[in-house]
Design an enzyme around this catalytic site. Structure first.
Site, short mmCIF file in Angstrom:
data_model
loop_
_atom_site.label_atom_id
_atom_site.label_comp_id
_atom_site.label_asym_id
_atom_site.label_seq_id
_atom_site.Cartn_x
_atom_site.Cartn_y
_atom_site.Cartn_z
N HIS A 1 -40.49 3.57 26.12
CA HIS A 1 -39.86 2.51 26.83
C HIS A 1 -38.91 1.81 25.95
CE1 HIS A 1 -43.06 3.48 29.89
NE2 HIS A 1 -42.04 2.94 30.55
N TYR B 1 -36.15 -6.17 36.13
CA TYR B 1 -37.38 -5.31 35.94
C TYR B 1 -37.89 -5.45 34.52
CZ TYR B 1 -40.15 -1.20 37.31
OH TYR B 1 -41.21 -0.24 37.46
N TYR C 1 -46.61 5.07 24.47
CA TYR C 1 -46.00 4.44 25.88
C TYR C 1 -44.86 3.54 25.31
CZ TYR C 1 -45.58 2.34 30.20
OH TYR C 1 -45.29 1.74 31.27
N TRP D 1 -39.21 11.56 35.49
CA TRP D 1 -39.97 10.88 34.59
C TRP D 1 -41.18 10.35 34.51
CZ3 TRP D 1 -38.48 7.94 30.24
CH2 TRP D 1 -39.31 6.86 30.05
#
Length: 113
Positions: A22, A41, A18, A76
């Protein structure tokens, strides 16, 4: 401007992947997030896979609708869905914002009035 904070749970066995995913989010996905109106963000990972997200937007409902209609975001989110525990639906659509109880800038501004 609205500040949005949310929590998700990443499956502990998928944490490394994960994080790696990113480090290099697809450029077209980054563009869609920006086009949706989400700014500043960030995602933060705590122990045992607790994920906290934060962003700012002028219209969260419009941002969610934009991403819901985006083929790029759909691809995504389909790829990312296997990382989450206890999530019904797409992460960009299924999160519930946390309640903000304190903001420094807001209180400073109010105390100077």
């Amino acid at each position: 401007m609205t500040r949005i904070c949310f929590e998700l749970q990443v499956a502990p066995e998928h944490l490394e992947e994960y994080v790696a995913r990113h480090r290099a989010v697809w450029p077209e996905m980054l563009a869609e997030i920006e086009a949706a109106g989400r700014r500043n963000y960030s995602l933060f990972l705590a122990g045992e896979g607790r994920l906290v997200g934060y962003y700012e937007t002028d219209d969260d409902a419009a941002a969610r609708a934009y991403l819901a209609a985006s083929p790029v975001a759909a691809r995504w989110e389909a790829e990312m869905s296997r990382f989450f525990v206890g999530l019904a639906g797409r992460a960009d659509q299924a999160t519930t914002p946390l309640t903000e109880v304190f903001n420094l800038e807001d209180q400073l501004r109010e105390s100077r009035i």
